[in-house]
Every structure is written in C-alpha cells, then in structure tokens.
Design an enzyme around this catalytic site. Structure first.
Site, mmCIF file in Angstrom:
data_model
loop_
_atom_site.group_PDB
_atom_site.id
_atom_site.type_symbol
_atom_site.label_atom_id
_atom_site.label_comp_id
_atom_site.label_asym_id
_atom_site.label_seq_id
_atom_site.Cartn_x
_atom_site.Cartn_y
_atom_site.Cartn_z
ATOM 1 C CB CYS A 116 19.648 31.044 56.211
ATOM 2 S SG CYS A 116 20.993 31.444 57.307
ATOM 3 C CG HIS A 256 21.009 30.624 52.215
ATOM 4 N ND1 HIS A 256 21.123 31.964 52.485
ATOM 5 C CD2 HIS A 256 21.651 29.978 53.220
ATOM 6 C CE1 HIS A 256 21.798 32.125 53.610
ATOM 7 N NE2 HIS A 256 22.137 30.935 54.070
ATOM 8 C CG ASN A 286 24.901 32.844 55.549
ATOM 9 O OD1 ASN A 286 23.859 33.498 55.459
ATOM 10 N ND2 ASN A 286 24.931 31.618 56.051
HETATM 11 N N1 COA Z 1 40.503 28.974 58.660
HETATM 12 C C1 COA Z 1 41.336 27.904 58.665
HETATM 13 N N2 COA Z 1 40.961 26.700 59.086
HETATM 14 C C2 COA Z 1 39.697 26.570 59.515
HETATM 15 C C3 COA Z 1 38.784 27.630 59.541
HETATM 16 C C4 COA Z 1 39.230 28.877 59.093
HETATM 17 N N3 COA Z 1 38.447 29.953 59.070
HETATM 18 N N4 COA Z 1 37.612 27.195 60.014
HETATM 19 C C5 COA Z 1 37.755 25.888 60.278
HETATM 20 N N5 COA Z 1 39.013 25.510 59.992
HETATM 21 C C6 COA Z 1 39.598 24.187 60.137
HETATM 22 C C7 COA Z 1 38.881 23.356 61.180
HETATM 23 O O1 COA Z 1 39.383 23.680 62.456
HETATM 24 C C8 COA Z 1 39.250 21.958 60.739
HETATM 25 O O2 COA Z 1 40.556 21.664 61.200
HETATM 26 P P1 COA Z 1 40.929 20.220 61.778
HETATM 27 O O3 COA Z 1 40.668 19.274 60.623
HETATM 28 O O4 COA Z 1 42.338 20.364 62.140
HETATM 29 O O5 COA Z 1 39.989 20.022 62.908
HETATM 30 C C9 COA Z 1 39.313 22.064 59.215
HETATM 31 O O6 COA Z 1 39.441 23.461 58.928
HETATM 32 C C10 COA Z 1 38.095 21.507 58.517
HETATM 33 O O7 COA Z 1 36.948 21.952 59.199
HETATM 34 P P2 COA Z 1 35.506 21.556 58.711
HETATM 35 O O8 COA Z 1 34.497 22.177 59.605
HETATM 36 O O9 COA Z 1 35.416 20.077 58.464
HETATM 37 O O10 COA Z 1 35.495 22.293 57.277
HETATM 38 P P3 COA Z 1 34.394 22.231 56.160
HETATM 39 O O11 COA Z 1 34.994 21.796 54.898
HETATM 40 O O12 COA Z 1 33.153 21.540 56.608
HETATM 41 O O13 COA Z 1 34.064 23.778 55.982
HETATM 42 C C11 COA Z 1 32.329 25.306 56.631
HETATM 43 C C12 COA Z 1 33.548 24.493 57.067
HETATM 44 C C13 COA Z 1 31.729 25.978 57.820
HETATM 45 C C14 COA Z 1 32.794 26.323 55.610
HETATM 46 C C15 COA Z 1 31.281 24.364 55.975
HETATM 47 O O14 COA Z 1 31.109 23.231 56.799
HETATM 48 C C16 COA Z 1 29.949 24.982 55.743
HETATM 49 O O15 COA Z 1 29.791 25.894 54.952
HETATM 50 N N6 COA Z 1 28.891 24.433 56.380
HETATM 51 C C17 COA Z 1 27.534 24.770 56.152
HETATM 52 C C18 COA Z 1 27.187 26.115 56.622
HETATM 53 C C19 COA Z 1 25.703 26.269 56.475
HETATM 54 O O16 COA Z 1 25.095 25.729 55.569
HETATM 55 N N7 COA Z 1 25.090 26.952 57.373
HETATM 56 C C20 COA Z 1 23.662 26.883 57.433
HETATM 57 C C21 COA Z 1 22.973 27.693 56.475
HETATM 58 S S1 COA Z 1 22.990 29.329 56.997
#
Ligand code: COA
Length: 329
Positions: A116, A256, A286
């Site tokens: 990315c 990004h 993304n």
């Molecule tokens: N729908 C509903 N629930 C979902 C879900 C979805 N699509 N995806 C994950 N969950 C759930 C998880 O299972 C978790 O449930 P649990 O607490 O029962 O285990 C809960 O939501 C929280 O998950 P978590 O991973 O802690 O959420 P988050 O707030 O960190 O958000 C992302 C997840 C991926 C959106 C976020 O972490 C993110 O954007 N990360 C960075 C991505 C990034 O920068 N990538 C690199 C650059 S390309």
C-alpha cells in the site's frame, strides 16, 4: 529561477471497474452489517474488476487518461513503472503488458512491489532517474485487483478491499514545482501482520495451498492499526523536514485510504483541519497503492488541489512499508 531539476506530475488519470459491491451485498456473503463496516472502516462500497479484467487492463485505462491529460503520445514515454501486489502473472512484469496495451514501444518496463505504500516508492525512483537525466518521461501506475487475493469468506478482511488504478506522467522541471522530497521506511520483522502466504516460491500453488486458503490476504488488523497511525504521522513529518517545511505548510494531505479512523487520527496528530485531509475511501475501499494515487488524482481533477499547493502524501502497508512525499503542485 531555481535550477534544481526534479520530477513534476504533468498529467493524471484514474480507472475504476464498473461493478459496485456495496456493504449490503457483503451482508449476503458474510456475517457483517453495513453499520459495522461504516463505523469501523468508513467504506460504503468498492469496485470489483470483471472476470477476465486483469491489473494490466485497469492500469492501461488509467494510463490512457493520464496521457490524454498530459497531452503526450505513447511513443514519448521512456519508462513505465507499475506498482502492484497483484501482477497479471509472476512474470513478465505487468508493466510489459501495459506497454503492449498502450503501445508505448519506446519504454523500458518494470514492476515495483511495496504494497500500500508503493506510490512514494515509485516517486522516489522516478525522482532519482529524472534528476540523473536517465529518463525524461516516466509513466507511474499504481494498480491492483485485490479482489483476486481477497478471501470472500473472511469478514475480517473482505469488507476492506477493492480494485482500481491510478496513473501519472512525470517529467523534469527546473521550476519550484514538482516532487520536493520523499521519505521511505520499512520493517521486514513484521511481515506476518499483512501478507499472502501462498502462491509464491515459498509455498507454490498446490491443492494444499488452495485447501488452506493460503492464496488470500491474511491480516492482523488491530495490531496494524496502531503502527499505521504512528508511521503515517512520522513519514509526513520526515518528508516535510527533508524540504525544510512543517505541518503549517500543508495545503492538502492525501493519505493512504485504508480506514477512516486511521486517517482521522493521522489528520488530528498533524494538527490539520478536516478540509485539508482528502478522503474518498467510502466509494472505493482500500485498493493498495492505487488508493493514494487515485485519491491524489481525484483531488487534482476536482480542483481541490490547485497550482502551487503543498501536497503531502502519507502511506503505510504490508512489508511493513511506509512512505511520505511533499509535492508543490
Ligand atoms: N463485521 C462484523 N464484525 C466484524 C467484522 C465484520 N466485517 N470484522 C471483524 N469483526 C469483529 C471481530 O470478529 C471482532 O469480534 P470479537 O470482539 O467478538 O472477536 C470485532 O469485530 C472487533 O475486531 P477488531 O479486529 O478488533 O476490529 P477493529 O476495530 O480493529 O477493526 C479493522 C478492524 C480491520 C477495520 C481495523 O483493525 C483496521 O482497519 N486495521 C488496519 C488495516 C490496515 O491499516 N491495513 C494496512 C494498511 S493496507
């Protein structure tokens, strides 16, 4: 007149596939909701390439727009750099397929892989090659068909990604415009936070790879989140420092587009008003390196970025990799 030679973007072009996949469509595919996706990521919909539509098809369409915009002929391009993590094939390079499609027969071609964060990496290479007078007209395209490496059964990742391509043409200038600085960094120790384990030389394609779904993106989202905010802030500061500027000089930050919460946190830490942070991820999700380029291009085409504006790019991705750049438009 400033005599220093640097690279300047003289034309831009974007391409997005026609098919729109909404959050409501995803509700039918995995256990998720429109509300969860919007609050946790900011994404409402993303584009998905058609069957048979590869990264090079999207890249070539964006490149044609950029050439039209720059008013140059394909024969004038002497280097094509395609930034991608979803090449059409392991080899030849996707840049070679693009060359074929746009008929840029005088160009040398190569791909660049920095996930990315790839666009500042391509700007750094282009800047060096233009400064050294090795190349005069460089076509940089960031293009990805992330739908081809997305696990459509994994709700943790499939809601995040989309397909698209952004292109720009770079030429030398001795004016005070163009790429003022680029700052890059990487941390290979954390490669397993975001990667595709199968399909490469370590785990070549096999029935086992497919059975274990190793051909798809694996991501540890919450760990990446914190590092992304820190590195995107740091690389904006470092790039500004290289050209003796501060955050007060920023007219537009183009980050990004991975997650609205990451972008908001970065904008806040850089002390920027909301109107100085360009966001378009609600429509596209993304698209890896294509996210930054298409966002920059959209801001330029919509005249949100104007002549002489100081534009800062700030990117982060798998590798880990990060990169910032300062451009006087
Ligand atoms: N729908 C509903 N629930 C979902 C879900 C979805 N699509 N995806 C994950 N969950 C759930 C998880 O299972 C978790 O449930 P649990 O607490 O029962 O285990 C809960 O939501 C929280 O998950 P978590 O991973 O802690 O959420 P988050 O707030 O960190 O958000 C992302 C997840 C991926 C959106 C976020 O972490 C993110 O954007 N990360 C960075 C991505 C990034 O920068 N990538 C690199 C650059 S390309």
């Amino acid at each position: 007149m400033n005599k220093e030679i640097r690279a300047k973007i003289i034309g831009v072009g974007n391409y997005y596939p026609e098919k729109i996949l909404t959050n409501h469509d995803l509700e039918q595919m995995v256990d998720t909701s429109d509300e969860w996706i919007i609050t946790r990521t900011g994404v409402k919909e993303r584009r998905i390439a058609a069957p048979g539509e590869a990264t090079s098809h999207m890249a070539a369409k964006a490149a044609k727009e950029a050439m039209k915009n720059a008013q140059i002929l394909p024969s004038e391009i002497d280097l094509i750099i395609v930034v991608t993590v979803t090449p059409d094939m392991n080899f030849p390079s996707t840049a070679c397929f693009v060359q074929q499609r746009i008929k840029a027969s005088n160009a040398a071609c190569m791909d660049l892989s920095a996930a990315c964060a790839g666009f500042p990496y391509a700007l750094c290479v282009s800047q060096a090659l233009i400064k050294s007078a090795q190349y005069k007209t460089i076509l940089v395209i960031a293009a990805d068909k992330l739908s081809s490496i997305t696990d459509w059964k994994d709700r943790n990742t499939c809601v995040l990604f989309g397909d698209g391509a952004g292109a720009c043409i770079l030429r030398p200038t001795n004016s005070n415009k163009g790429v003022l600085s680029v700052y890059l960094g990487s941390d290979g120790r954390k490669a397993d936070l975001l990667y595709v384990p199968g399909g490469g030389s370590l785990n070549p394609a096999s029935y086992r790879i497919i059975d274990e779904r190793m051909q798809y993106i694996k991501m540890r989202g919450s760990e990446l989140f914190k590092i992304a905010v820190k590195k995107m802030v740091d690389c904006a500061h470092e790039a500004l420092k290289l050209c003796k500027m501060t955050t007060d000089d920023i007219d537009m930050l183009v980050p990004h587009q991975a997650n609205i919460r990451i972008i908001k946190a970065v904008g806040k830490r850089l002390n920027l008003e909301d109107k100085k942070v360009f966001i378009n991820l609600e429509k596209y999700g993304n698209m890896s390196a294509a996210s930054t380029v298409t966002a920059l291009n959209e801001a330029v085409l919509k005249k949100v970025i104007k002549s002489d504006d100081i534009v800062v790019l700030s990117t982060f991705g798998g590798g880990l990799t990060w990169g910032g750049a300062v451009i006087r438009w």
